[in-house]
Design a protein around this motif. Structure first.
Motif, PDB file in Angstrom:
ATOM      1  N   UNK A 124      19.019  -0.553  -0.353  1.00 18.78           N
ATOM      2  CA  UNK A 124      19.723   0.164   0.714  1.00 18.78           C
ATOM      3  C   UNK A 124      19.863   1.610   0.247  1.00 18.78           C
ATOM      4  N   UNK A 125      20.713   2.375   0.881  1.00 17.01           N
ATOM      5  CA  UNK A 125      20.790   3.796   0.565  1.00 17.01           C
ATOM      6  C   UNK A 125      21.299   4.094  -0.838  1.00 17.01           C
ATOM      7  N   UNK A 126      22.090   3.189  -1.420  1.00 21.15           N
ATOM      8  CA  UNK A 126      22.677   3.506  -2.724  1.00 21.15           C
ATOM      9  C   UNK A 126      22.299   2.551  -3.839  1.00 21.15           C
ATOM     10  N   UNK A 127      21.404   1.601  -3.580  1.00 22.21           N
ATOM     11  CA  UNK A 127      20.946   0.687  -4.626  1.00 22.21           C
ATOM     12  C   UNK A 127      19.421   0.638  -4.631  1.00 22.21           C
ATOM     13  N   UNK A 128      18.855   0.605  -5.835  1.00 18.67           N
ATOM     14  CA  UNK A 128      17.405   0.567  -5.973  1.00 18.67           C
ATOM     15  C   UNK A 128      17.021  -0.536  -6.947  1.00 18.67           C
ATOM     16  N   UNK A 129      15.942  -1.235  -6.636  1.00 20.81           N
ATOM     17  CA  UNK A 129      15.416  -2.291  -7.491  1.00 20.81           C
ATOM     18  C   UNK A 129      14.256  -1.710  -8.301  1.00 20.81           C
ATOM     19  N   UNK A 130      14.411  -1.679  -9.627  1.00 18.51           N
ATOM     20  CA  UNK A 130      13.445  -1.036 -10.503  1.00 18.51           C
ATOM     21  C   UNK A 130      12.561  -2.060 -11.199  1.00 18.51           C
ATOM     22  N   UNK A 131      11.343  -1.652 -11.517  1.00 22.17           N
ATOM     23  CA  UNK A 131      10.373  -2.515 -12.190  1.00 22.17           C
ATOM     24  C   UNK A 131      10.388  -2.237 -13.685  1.00 22.17           C
ATOM     25  N   UNK A 132      10.492  -3.312 -14.471  1.00 20.39           N
ATOM     26  CA  UNK A 132      10.493  -3.215 -15.925  1.00 20.39           C
ATOM     27  C   UNK A 132       9.379  -4.077 -16.509  1.00 20.39           C
ATOM     28  N   UNK A 133       8.872  -3.665 -17.660  1.00 20.79           N
ATOM     29  CA  UNK A 133       7.989  -4.496 -18.481  1.00 20.79           C
ATOM     30  C   UNK A 133       8.762  -4.771 -19.759  1.00 20.79           C
ATOM     31  N   UNK A 134       9.336  -5.949 -19.859  1.00 23.99           N
ATOM     32  CA  UNK A 134      10.254  -6.214 -20.960  1.00 23.99           C
ATOM     33  C   UNK A 134      11.507  -5.382 -20.783  1.00 23.99           C
ATOM     34  N   UNK A 135      11.838  -4.602 -21.799  1.00 27.36           N
ATOM     35  CA  UNK A 135      13.049  -3.777 -21.737  1.00 27.36           C
ATOM     36  C   UNK A 135      12.768  -2.345 -21.295  1.00 27.36           C
ATOM     37  N   UNK A 136      11.512  -2.024 -21.000  1.00 28.17           N
ATOM     38  CA  UNK A 136      11.147  -0.648 -20.655  1.00 28.17           C
ATOM     39  C   UNK A 136      10.869  -0.508 -19.162  1.00 28.17           C
ATOM     40  N   UNK A 137      11.407   0.532 -18.514  1.00 31.61           N
ATOM     41  CA  UNK A 137      11.031   0.780 -17.121  1.00 31.61           C
ATOM     42  C   UNK A 137       9.561   1.152 -17.022  1.00 31.61           C
ATOM     43  N   UNK A 138       8.889   0.661 -16.002  1.00 32.03           N
ATOM     44  CA  UNK A 138       7.487   0.982 -15.791  1.00 32.03           C
ATOM     45  C   UNK A 138       7.377   2.365 -15.162  1.00 32.03           C
ATOM     46  N   UNK A 139       6.496   3.177 -15.699  1.00 31.40           N
ATOM     47  CA  UNK A 139       6.289   4.525 -15.185  1.00 31.40           C
ATOM     48  C   UNK A 139       5.217   4.508 -14.098  1.00 31.40           C
ATOM     49  N   UNK A 140       5.292   5.405 -13.118  1.00 32.59           N
ATOM     50  CA  UNK A 140       4.309   5.397 -12.028  1.00 32.59           C
ATOM     51  C   UNK A 140       2.869   5.493 -12.501  1.00 32.59           C
ATOM     52  N   UNK A 141       2.612   6.295 -13.552  1.00 29.71           N
ATOM     53  CA  UNK A 141       1.232   6.426 -14.023  1.00 29.71           C
ATOM     54  C   UNK A 141       0.749   5.171 -14.736  1.00 29.71           C
ATOM     55  N   UNK A 142       1.688   4.340 -15.221  1.00 31.96           N
ATOM     56  CA  UNK A 142       1.289   3.051 -15.794  1.00 31.96           C
ATOM     57  C   UNK A 142       0.933   2.074 -14.684  1.00 31.96           C
ATOM     58  N   UNK A 143       1.800   1.963 -13.681  1.00 24.86           N
ATOM     59  CA  UNK A 143       1.521   1.078 -12.553  1.00 24.86           C
ATOM     60  C   UNK A 143       0.281   1.535 -11.787  1.00 24.86           C
ATOM     61  N   UNK A 144      -0.009   2.829 -11.843  1.00 26.57           N
ATOM     62  CA  UNK A 144      -1.182   3.348 -11.160  1.00 26.57           C
ATOM     63  C   UNK A 144      -2.490   2.860 -11.753  1.00 26.57           C
ATOM     64  N   UNK A 145      -2.457   2.301 -12.959  1.00 23.69           N
ATOM     65  CA  UNK A 145      -3.659   1.740 -13.583  1.00 23.69           C
ATOM     66  C   UNK A 145      -3.982   0.348 -13.047  1.00 23.69           C
ATOM     67  N   UNK A 146      -3.016  -0.281 -12.410  1.00 20.86           N
ATOM     68  CA  UNK A 146      -3.181  -1.686 -12.029  1.00 20.86           C
ATOM     69  C   UNK A 146      -3.990  -1.843 -10.752  1.00 20.86           C
ATOM     70  N   UNK A 147      -4.699  -2.962 -10.608  1.00 20.62           N
ATOM     71  CA  UNK A 147      -5.493  -3.203  -9.393  1.00 20.62           C
ATOM     72  C   UNK A 147      -4.678  -3.801  -8.253  1.00 20.62           C
ATOM     73  N   UNK A 148      -3.346  -3.644  -8.306  1.00 19.01           N
ATOM     74  CA  UNK A 148      -2.479  -4.149  -7.233  1.00 19.01           C
ATOM     75  C   UNK A 148      -1.536  -3.037  -6.806  1.00 19.01           C
ATOM     76  N   UNK A 149      -1.062  -3.115  -5.566  1.00 16.70           N
ATOM     77  CA  UNK A 149      -0.123  -2.120  -5.059  1.00 16.70           C
ATOM     78  C   UNK A 149       1.246  -2.311  -5.701  1.00 16.70           C
ATOM     79  N   UNK A 150       2.074  -1.262  -5.634  1.00 17.55           N
ATOM     80  CA  UNK A 150       3.409  -1.318  -6.229  1.00 17.55           C
ATOM     81  C   UNK A 150       4.235  -2.465  -5.673  1.00 17.55           C
TER      82      UNK A 150
END
Length: 289
Positions: A124-150
């Motif tokens: 919603x406007x004040x909460x966001x669901x973030x993607x992590x790999x283990x304990x580290x947040x995934x960076x956009x340029x890392x996810x950009x390497x994947x053959x699947x959409x965000x």
């Protein structure tokens, strides 16, 4: 820079890629590394106190979405991160390696310094669901390497959580009002809202929810006019914990809607002023009959 001087034929590569390579070269040299780009531009090999292959596919995609003035910081962060994590076995840019470790967590939008440097989606406007790999947040340029959409990557993370984690469920009292507390071992409690019915009966009008911290959900069914008192109890409790969010939400049909409830102190008296969204107001009117 001699790598570019040997071939004097006009470059057929997009000018954006050439400019990005120039920035990569400058940053690599500033970090004390020599460099060699792969022929297809998909990676660069850094050589210095160690040899390191850095993937560039995701970086190029992310640069294409960003203003050019953002590129120096983007490139600097990408190479610095690659060098800092070189000793780790996990290469987040490799989805095959990262997939089993993908998880989500919910955070307040205001607590995220830069939403453009993380991968996630708004609940919603004040909460966001973030993607992590283990304990580290995934960076956009890392996810950009994947053959699947965000969105697909986030769904993979949600599937991992559902398969591997089960919440603990207990009933507690908030000033005499019973609510259900659901507790997770990881900071992904809010992700379980999607299958809340696995833990407790969910009425057709949904439930009230507060998120005092990433590990905890407090919920109350929307099944009678007593829900008005529950809003007050939940809002006061959430305000006292000063955790993930001090607000009360309505979880209904897969959406998390904010129920505005302001704690107002006037002439020494404290009261709660509730301004529900129109759809929830109609539910209250129906329950009051």
């Amino acid at each position: 820079m001699s790598l570019f001087k040997r071939d004097r034929r006009p470059s057929r590569r997009p000018v954006e890629d050439v400019d990005l390579d120039s920035l990569l070269s400058l940053v690599a040299e500033s970090l004390g590394y020599s460099f060699e780009f792969a022929r297809d531009g998909g990676s660069v090999t850094l050589r210095g106190d160690m040899e390191l292959v850095v993937r560039l596919t995701g970086l190029r995609r992310e640069a294409g979405r960003r203003a050019r003035e953002d590129w120096p910081m983007l490139v600097s962060e990408h190479l610095a991160h690659a060098v800092a994590t070189a000793g780790e076995r996990l290469d987040v840019c490799d989805l095959k390696q990262a997939r089993p470790l993908l998880r989500t967590r919910v955070d307040a939008v205001d607590a995220v310094p830069d939403l453009t440097r993380v991968v996630g989606r708004h609940l919603n406007a004040d909460l966001v669901e973030l993607l992590f790999a283990g304990s580290r947040p995934v960076r956009p340029e890392q996810a950009g390497c994947w053959p699947v959409a965000t969105a697909k990557a986030l769904d993979l993370a949600v599937s991992n959580i559902r398969r591997e984690e089960r919440l603990e469920v207990e009933t507690i009292l908030l000033s005499g009002t019973p609510v259900t507390r659901l507790t997770a071992m990881t900071p992904a409690a809010a992700t379980h809202l999607r299958w809340l019915g696995d833990y407790l009966p969910v009425p057709s009008d949904g439930v009230l929810v507060v998120l005092p911290d990433p590990y905890t959900l407090l919920v109350h069914p929307v099944d009678g006019i007593g829900v008005v008192r529950a809003i007050e109890r939940l809002r006061v409790h959430a305000a006292r914990t000063d955790g993930l969010s001090s607000q009360v939400y309505w979880w209904h049909e897969g959406r998390l809607t904010h129920i505005r409830a302001d704690i107002v102190t006037q002439e020494g008296q404290t009261r709660l002023v509730v301004a529900p969204p129109p759809e929830f107001a109609r539910v209250l009117a129906r329950l009051a009959v």
